[in-house]
Design a protein around this motif. Structure first.
Motif, PDB file in Angstrom:
ATOM      1  N   UNK A  57      14.899  18.799  41.343  1.00 34.02           N
ATOM      2  CA  UNK A  57      15.581  17.986  40.343  1.00 34.02           C
ATOM      3  C   UNK A  57      15.129  18.340  38.938  1.00 34.02           C
ATOM      4  N   UNK A  58      13.788  18.673  38.771  1.00 31.58           N
ATOM      5  CA  UNK A  58      13.290  19.044  37.445  1.00 31.58           C
ATOM      6  C   UNK A  58      13.919  20.355  36.967  1.00 31.58           C
ATOM      7  N   UNK A  59      13.998  21.342  37.879  1.00 33.29           N
ATOM      8  CA  UNK A  59      14.615  22.619  37.503  1.00 33.29           C
ATOM      9  C   UNK A  59      16.078  22.417  37.111  1.00 33.29           C
ATOM     10  N   UNK A  60      16.781  21.665  37.894  1.00 34.12           N
ATOM     11  CA  UNK A  60      18.183  21.414  37.593  1.00 34.12           C
ATOM     12  C   UNK A  60      18.337  20.683  36.263  1.00 34.12           C
ATOM     13  N   UNK A  61      17.440  19.763  35.995  1.00 33.10           N
ATOM     14  CA  UNK A  61      17.509  19.031  34.735  1.00 33.10           C
ATOM     15  C   UNK A  61      17.243  19.933  33.530  1.00 33.10           C
ATOM     16  N   UNK A  62      16.272  20.882  33.692  1.00 33.45           N
ATOM     17  CA  UNK A  62      15.995  21.795  32.580  1.00 33.45           C
ATOM     18  C   UNK A  62      17.211  22.665  32.283  1.00 33.45           C
ATOM     19  N   UNK A  63      17.853  23.208  33.321  1.00 35.05           N
ATOM     20  CA  UNK A  63      19.043  24.024  33.115  1.00 35.05           C
ATOM     21  C   UNK A  63      20.148  23.208  32.457  1.00 35.05           C
ATOM     22  N   UNK A  64      20.322  22.028  32.938  1.00 38.79           N
ATOM     23  CA  UNK A  64      21.347  21.162  32.354  1.00 38.79           C
ATOM     24  C   UNK A  64      21.047  20.854  30.900  1.00 38.79           C
TER      25      UNK A  64
END
Length: 1032
Positions: free
Chosen positions: A693-700
């Protein structure tokens, strides 16, 4: 006795400390409902009802509050507020939480105790509902009032049928019979009818009681099996009916202090099979007495003269009695405590007199029994209960006899009772005493069956019951326990030998169908005939058994079998044989007794049971004999085995409990381990999920930043475009506003011009209306003046006519006087008198003319003053129009005052003229008298008799004419027409002057208004004109 006050609470405990069984007079708790306030008072309870289990009580008070008392849970709840008094309650419906309540408005309502909601509302009665009877299924109910009874379906709450009667008859009560589909209706004329519930067809009617025993029925009670019906009323007697035979079997007479019966109800017993024997009788002295209808013995009573009972209800399980007291409180009694208190003294002896041996008279059926509580010998006087016993016919149906006594009890049932209640009922403690007397009786399964009839017979004294059973066991049960635990084979063999000797065919028939003595003889022995005989038959048989050798008991068994050979020979199934010897049969017990005596005499000695049985031996005094005629080793072995089994069971239970505990601990540990591993797995999965979820949030977030920069640029461009568009829109808006302002100014100018034109037109119309109003007012004023002038002219004409008539009369009178004077030669005197009269009249005329001239002069002066006032008013009118109107009113008022003054002066002058007229009339009468005297003198001298008579007649006529002439008004003999014409001329001249003045005034007003209107048009005055009001 504990007292509980429910007060204004809606729920709470019934008692704070559980009452003991030995409560005072059996009262568990006294329940009241008091209201606190300025005037504290107690609300009276009116009705009570138990539910079908007997553990819940429903009570309604005078204010319509319905309470449910849970006796097991020690709780009460206020379930409904009906706001009106209840007249009847029912709590035994099919749906256990619902109940019926009859209210004072003649309606019946159904409520739910849990939801406290109204389920249904039933109407149809025209008078108060006195009772509610519910069918055993709980699906139907009958409500009874004085004029009708109605059958209701409690599933649909619709009325199915209605029972109507004549008003002269009236209904006492209509109710369902227990355990049947029969409806019993009781009427005020003592008639009792039974109806089929399904078809409502009349099944039967109870006959009229024995002559001399009729009483007026008011209250009724039925046993739980629906076979015995008791009725009472305004008497101390009770009628006991058998509904199966439809005959009056007993008349119970209560003590002398009982004068009327108010309520009847049977006390249920768990062990009587519905054949209730204890009846509660509430009398007019507010005491409820409980009597045994078989022995007619008073068992106990509740209530007293100080604490009287109004009504009562008994629980279906027979544990509680709920009574509404006279003071409005609610008492709850324990039946166990009451029966223990009543069972203390030994029972009295009694004598039953057979109906068949009595005469037909009702007075010879009396049997007296002392009260069950009295330990003194019976005396002829005192408290006693009388009864008339009508014994059933010998030919009573076999089916009816079969159901009169309940079936036998066994050891399993007793153990169930012991497990449920913790102790045996008082009547079954005899079995415990037998088990303590000898160990064999604790292991024998048929001992309860053997002791049952004696327990029923001696239910109030366990000691006598035990000794009688012990005597029976010692004497009648010889050699019974030698083959324990098997039946007494030796005794059965003796009876089989006797049967083979006397009826070999029957024995062969029994052997043919494998029916042994354990089937046809042992059931009669182990129950002592209690299953196959009625109470009366059983007593008769054992009267003979106790009076003979113990072998007679076995002969009675063989005789019963031989006397039943006809139905037995028709049986070919083992089940039929078993049923036959466990149920009552249509058999004459007198024939069986005779056959037993025949067998005692005709049986050979080698097979006679007398050879094997000892004679009757009573119990030893001081202590009971030792009973050891049984295989002791078997009993000991069974006891040891039972103890071993009990210990093994205890050990097994302990080990099972330990195993359960270990298994529970292992399961708990396993569950904890699984929970820990599951928790760790969940944490790992959660951590991995959080990382993703953290990786996805950074990309977003990076994508969002790029989109945000582009959006900012777009927003900046759009902002510039928006500012340019706003500037252009504002310039256009300013141009539109200026155009709109110009248009608004043009519209305002046009509107003001139109308004000015409208105002001018309105002012012109208003001036025209004012002119028309002035014209109409002027015409109205002219009409009033013309009317006044006509009224004055008419009045003046009437006065002139009257004066003319008066002048004519006076002229005629003067002429007559002149003629008389001339005839009587007194012309000189008459002429002098006429000259004098004329002179006087001239004086009067001159006075009148002088007065008229003075009046005219005053009128001219007043007219000059009025002209000055009018000129002043015209001047003031130019200043203020309102002052002109006021001045005109003042001028009118002054004018009317002057008219009033002139009228008063005219009346004074008329009065003066009347006085002169009276003086002149008196003068003429004096002259007439003088002339008459002179004529009389001449008649005497010259003989003028005829002339004198004419003078007298003329005098009389003139007197009448003078009386008819009115005395008001002036009398003018000369120049009257001239004065009248002059007055008319002066009035016409004055009227014309007034009209001219009024016209000038109106013309001046019109000129003034025209001037004001022209000024208003020139100067554009405001649209509102001052409101003016013209008054006449």
């Amino acid at each position: 006795m504990e007292s509980s006050d429910v007060g204004g609470r809606q729920q709470g405990p019934i008692w704070h400390r559980k009452p003991g069984p030995a409560a005072r007079r059996g009262v568990i708790v006294n329940i009241i409902r008091s209201v606190k306030g300025y005037h504290s008072k107690t609300i009276r309870f009116l009705n009570v009802a138990f539910d079908s289990s007997g553990d819940s009580l429903l009570a309604g008070d005078h204010q319509g509050n319905i309470y449910v008392f849970d006796l097991n849970g020690n709780r009460f709840n206020l379930v409904q507020r009906t706001m009106q008094a209840c007249t009847a309650l029912a709590f035994n419906l099919r749906r256990k939480t619902e109940f019926l309540v009859a209210l004072a408005d003649y309606s019946i309502k159904c409520f739910d105790t849990e939801t406290k909601e109204l389920v249904s509302w039933m109407r149809g009665h025209d008078s108060s509902v006195s009772s509610i009877s519910v069918h055993g299924s709980g699906r139907y109910a009958i409500t009874t009032s004085t004029d009708t009874a109605q059958l209701w379906d409690l599933d649909t709450f619709q009325r199915k049928r209605k029972l109507n009667v004549r008003q002269s008859v009236g209904i006492q009560k209509v109710f369902f019979l227990p355990l049947s589909n029969t409806i019993l209706s009781c009427f005020k004329d003592n008639s009792v009818f039974a109806w089929e519930f399904d078809t409502l067809r009349c099944k039967y009617q109870l006959p009229t009681p024995v002559e001399g025993s009729v009483l007026l029925y008011k209250v009724f009670a039925v046993t739980r099996d629906g076979r015995i019906f008791v009725a009472g009323g305004k008497s101390n007697r009770l009628h006991v009916w058998c509904l199966e035979s439809r005959k009056l079997i007993r008349i119970i007479q209560m003590p002398a202090k009982v004068r009327a019966v108010r309520h009847l109800e049977f006390l249920p017993d768990s062990f009587d099979g519905g054949a209730n024997q204890v009846l509660g009788v509430l009398s007019q002295d507010n005491i409820m007495r409980f009597i045994n209808i078989e022995t007619c013995k008073l068992l106990f009573d509740i209530g007293s003269h100080e604490e009287g009972i109004s009504t009562a209800a008994i629980s279906p399980n027979g544990r509680y009695i709920a009574s509404v007291m006279e003071n409005g409180s609610l008492n709850l009694y324990s039946v166990q405590a009451l029966t223990e208190e009543g069972n203390k003294p030994p029972p009295p002896t009694f004598k039953v007199e057979d109906w068949s041996k009595c005469t037909s008279g009702a007075n010879k059926l009396t049997m007296r029994v002392t009260s069950g509580r009295s330990e003194r010998p019976w005396k002829s006087k005192g408290s006693k209960i009388q009864t008339r016993l009508l014994k059933l016919q010998v030919n009573t149906s076999l089916e009816n006899k079969e159901n009169e006594l309940p079936g036998g009890l066994n050891k399993k049932r007793l153990r169930a009772l012991l497990k449920q209640f913790g102790e045996y009922p008082a009547k079954y403690r005899t079995l415990s005493a037998l088990a303590h007397w000898s160990a064999i009786f604790a292991e024998t399964p048929y001992i309860p069956l053997l002791a049952f009839p004696f327990v029923k017979l001696f239910q109030n004294n366990q000691l006598i019951c035990f000794e009688v059973v012990a005597t029976v066991v010692v004497n009648l049960c010889q050699h019974w326990f030698e083959y324990f635990p098997n039946p007494p084979v030796n005794v059965l063999s003796m009876m089989e030998n006797v049967l083979a000797h006397h009826d070999k065919e029957l024995l062969q028939h029994l052997i043919k169908y494998n029916v042994t003595s354990q089937v046809y003889a042992w059931p009669l022995l182990e129950t002592l005939f209690s299953e196959v005989l009625t109470r009366e038959e059983w007593l008769k048989v054992f009267d003979n058994i106790f009076s003979n050798h113990p072998s007679y008991f076995l002969m009675v068994v063989v005789a019963y079998i031989i006397c039943s050979r006809a139905p037995l020979l028709h049986c070919d199934q083992t089940a039929d044989f078993e049923y036959f010897f466990h149920h009552r049969n249509n058999l004459d017990i007198n024939v069986v007794i005779k056959e037993a005596y025949h067998l005692m005499e005709a049986t050979p000695l080698d097979i006679h049971p007398r050879r094997m049985l000892d004679d009757f031996i009573p119990l030893t005094k001081g202590q009971y004999p030792v009973f050891n005629k049984y295989p002791k080793f078997i009993v000991d072995y069974q006891s040891q085995e039972r103890e071993r089994i009990r210990q093994d069971e205890i050990e097994y239970l302990r080990e099972r409990q330990l195993a359960h505990e270990l298994e529970a601990k292992a399961q708990e540990r396993k569950a904890e381990d699984e929970a820990w591993y599951r928790k760790q797995e969940l944490l790992r999965e959660a951590e991995e999920q959080r990382r993703k979820m953290l990786l996805e949030e950074e990309e977003k977030l990076a994508e969002q930043r790029q989109r945000l920069a582009a959006v900012k640029r777009e927003l900046k461009v759009k902002e510039l475009q928006f500012l340019d568009a706003s500037r252009r829109r504002f310039l256009k808006y300013q141009q539109d506003q200026r155009q709109m302002e110009l248009k608004r100014l043009d519209d305002e100018i046009a509107r003001k011009a139109s308004m000015r034109e409208q105002e001018t037109a309105a002012a012109v119309q208003d001036v025209e209306v004012r002119r028309m109003e002035l014209e109409s007012q002027r015409k109205l004023f002219e009409q009033h003046l013309i009317k006044d002038q006509e009224a004055v002219t008419k009045e003046m004409k009437e006065e002139v006519d009257a004066r003319r008539r008066k002048v004519d009369l006076e002229d005629h009178l003067v002429q007559r006087l002149v003629e008389i004077d001339r005839e009587e030669k007194q012309k000189a005197q008459t002429v002098a008198e006429e000259i004098l009269a004329k002179a006087e009249q001239k004086c009067v005329d001159m006075d009148w003319r002088l007065r008229a001239l003075r009046k005219l002069r005053r009128d001219d002066e007043e007219r000059e003053k009025r002209y000055e006032e009018i000129a002043k008013l015209l001047h003031d009118n130019r200043v203020k129009e309102a002052e002109l109107l006021k001045a005109m009113r003042e001028a009118g008022e002054k004018k009317w005052e002057e008219v009033t003054q002139k009228k008063a002066q005219l009346e004074e002058e008329q009065k003066a003229a009347a006085a002169a007229d009276e003086h002149r009339k008196q003068f003429l009468e004096d002259k007439m008298n003088d002339a008459l005297e002179l004529a009389e003198k001449l008649r005497r001298e010259d003989g003028y008799f005829e002339r004198l008579r004419d003078l007298k007649a003329g005098r009389t006529e003139r007197g009448v004419e003078l009386q008819q002439v009115p005395r008001s008004g002036n009398i003018c003999l000369n120049d009257f027409s001239a004065s009248e014409s002059s007055s008319h001329m002066s009035l016409d001249r004055r009227r014309e002057e007034l009209v001219c003045q009024e016209r000038e005034l109106m013309a001046e007003v019109r000129r003034l208004r025209q001037k004001l209107t022209s000024q208003a048009r020139t100067k554009h005055p405001p649209t509102r004109f001052p409101t003016t009001k013209w008054t006449p």
